[in-house]
Design an enzyme around this catalytic site. Structure first.
Site, PDB file in Angstrom:
ATOM      1  N   SER A  79      73.715 101.641  74.113  1.00 28.66           N
ATOM      2  CA  SER A  79      75.040 101.674  73.484  1.00 28.66           C
ATOM      3  C   SER A  79      76.147 101.065  74.335  1.00 28.66           C
ATOM      4  CB  SER A  79      75.408 103.118  73.119  1.00 28.66           C
ATOM      5  OG  SER A  79      74.707 103.510  71.961  1.00 28.66           O
ATOM      6  N   LYS A  82      78.238  98.245  72.975  1.00 29.15           N
ATOM      7  CA  LYS A  82      79.467  98.451  72.207  1.00 29.15           C
ATOM      8  C   LYS A  82      80.712  98.010  72.983  1.00 29.15           C
ATOM      9  CE  LYS A  82      77.818 102.364  69.383  1.00 29.15           C
ATOM     10  NZ  LYS A  82      76.402 102.479  69.801  1.00 29.15           N
ATOM     11  N   SER A 143      80.152 107.386  70.291  1.00 30.29           N
ATOM     12  CA  SER A 143      79.293 106.192  70.223  1.00 30.29           C
ATOM     13  C   SER A 143      78.799 105.951  68.803  1.00 30.29           C
ATOM     14  CB  SER A 143      78.104 106.346  71.184  1.00 30.29           C
ATOM     15  OG  SER A 143      77.537 105.095  71.471  1.00 30.29           O
ATOM     16  N   LYS A 270      81.938 103.964  79.356  1.00 31.03           N
ATOM     17  CA  LYS A 270      80.995 104.076  78.247  1.00 31.03           C
ATOM     18  C   LYS A 270      79.612 104.447  78.757  1.00 31.03           C
ATOM     19  CE  LYS A 270      79.973 103.656  73.852  1.00 31.03           C
ATOM     20  NZ  LYS A 270      78.904 104.682  73.982  1.00 31.03           N
TER      21      LYS A 270
END
Length: 479
Positions: A79, A82, A143, A270
């Site tokens: 993820s 992203k 997320s 993140k």
């Protein structure tokens, strides 16, 4: 009869033989910096099974690398992909295509995607207008895959394949030379049950990147769009507040102050995890005027969900090591300076990162002074920080003064040095003879009734001791 030259050669050979004999003992190699060692000292202990596969720390201002371990290992970012989607969304806002108050209307496609259990998501209600600012929070904190796709489609006018091409083009532009994107969220297109269409893009393709490339991306993101941190700095966020669609999310970034493994100064960025990528993490932290960026890839194993927490112990330990090992300070003052025996005049004060309690070294080239660093820059696209200089005019030399101030070799000093060396060699030689005698007696005590009381170790100690004493005598008499 031995000449002085012959005796010197003999002494050298004896010393070489001693080194060879000593070298036969097993040697223990201690790495200068090992994660498990400094993690224990930092208070964030890391177990071997949770050692990251790759990691890097850079200065967020200059791009200078302060720590790296396998920074170019190709890995699935999960993820963390992203982050590139958010970068392109900020870039589109900079181009005035939309703003944080622009809304995206939830379609049946988006509602269906939000209900796919296997994907991380949040609730999406049909016909509701979701502001871009809330989509950013949904992407950054829980997320959400559906929010990521909504944001990507806004940037690309619903051309999903075009957005993925934009991701790869931007990666190439930023110098992310080992990165390839096949989707906008980190979850393969095939995981969206046919609801995510990108013609010409392999639906089973898996995003690949490296710690270095992700650090380059984060460096550019924070430099150009620092507002990203307002969406990543809170341990708990609310989306669509004061509406029937309000949701509350707790961050997966457990290093944020107030979270499980809070580390002072962390304010982003993140996390990401997947069966192939295990547990990954991008963090940024600021202390005083210094901001660092770190990337952690491949902590633990997907089958062991403890990696979700352990990545933050590793991340905190590496951040703490960088903050405590390096300091940012003024290295040279404006005006006259002597660098590598060259007189120069700096146009301004020069600041930089160096290891604490060390002296910096510099390079001079084409009128620019730069700091030499252990690891260099994270990317050749990010130039080393420099300051302009001019060379000073050489001063007239007074030969008489030079003669008066030139120190003559001191015979007495050299003799003292030789006596010191010979004494040290003699002392070590005598100690080794004593040790060989002690070990011989111990062996004799164990092997009672046996005439053989020496071993390889005792013989080796005795031999080296004799050689050292002979060397000491030679140094004392002839050097």
């Amino acid at each position: 009869m031995f000449t002085r030259k012959t005796l010197l050669k003999t002494t050298s050979c004896l010393l070489l033989l001693a080194c060879i004999l000593l070298g036969s003992f097993p040697q223990i190699n201690h790495a200068e910096e090992d994660l498990l060692d400094f993690a224990e000292k930092s208070g964030f202990p890391v177990k071997e099974p949770y050692r990251p596969k790759a990691s890097i720390v850079i200065d967020a201002d200059s791009g200078q690398i302060l720590w790296e371990d396998q920074p170019d290992l190709s890995w699935s970012p999960a993820s963390i992909a992203k982050v590139m989607t958010m970068y392109l969304a900020f870039e589109a806002m900079e181009q005035e295509k939309f703003n944080l108050d622009t809304t995206v209307t939830a379609t049946e496609q988006y509602v269906a995607i939000s209900q796919i259990y296997a994907l991380s998501n949040n609730k999406i209600s049909l016909g509701v207008d979701y502001p871009v600012r809330d989509l950013f929070s949904m992407v950054a904190v829980p997320s959400s895959n559906v929010a990521t796709l909504m944001l990507a489609n806004l940037v690309s006018d619903n051309d999903e394949a075009d957005f993925i091409r934009k991701m790869n083009d931007k990666a190439a532009e930023l110098g992310m030379s080992n990165t390839t994107y096949f989707n906008c969220s980190g979850a393969q297109i095939s995981a969206f049950d046919g609801l995510y269409q990108a013609p010409g893009i392999d639906p089973n393709g898996e995003n690949k990147s490296t710690a270095r490339d992700l650090a380059i991306l984060t460096y550019n993101l924070i430099k150009k769009y620092p507002d990203i941190l307002q969406f990543t700095s809170k341990p708990v966020v609310k989306t669509m507040p004061d509406t029937p669609y309000e949701e509350t999310f707790e961050t997966y970034n457990y290093s944020l102050p107030g979270a499980k493994y809070g580390y002072d100064g962390v304010d982003g960025l993140k996390t990401g995890s997947s069966p192939t990528g295990a547990f990954n993490y991008i963090a940024t932290a600021k202390k005083g005027d210094v901001r660092l960026i770190e990337v952690i890839l491949g902590v633990g194993d997907w089958s062991d969900q403890a990696g979700e927490y352990e990545r933050h112990l590793a991340g905190n330990a590496i951040l703490d090591h960088a903050f405590s090992t390096y300091e940012y300070k003024k290295l040279l003052s404006k005006g006259p300076n002597t660098i590598d025996q060259k007189e120069i005049i700096l146009e301004q004060d020069f600041y930089g990162f160096i290891k604490k309690n060390t002296e910096p070294s510099f390079t001079l080239k084409d009128g620019q002074l730069a700091l030499k660093s252990d690891y260099g820059q994270v990317s050749p696209e990010i130039p080393v920080q420099t300051v302009s200089y001019q060379e000073s005019e050489p001063k007239a030399v007074d030969n008489e003064s030079v003669k008066k101030n030139t120190r003559q070799p001191s015979t007495t000093k050299n003799a003292d040095h030789n006596y010191l060396v010979s004494s040290i060699l003699a002392v070590f030689g005598i100690l080794l003879l004593v040790f060989s005698r002690v070990f011989r007696k111990r062996v004799a005590g164990v092997r009672r009734g046996s005439r053989k009381t020496s071993t390889t170790t005792t013989r080796l100690l005795f031999t080296v001791g004799v050689l050292l004493i002979l060397s000491a005598i030679s140094v004392w008499i002839f050097l």
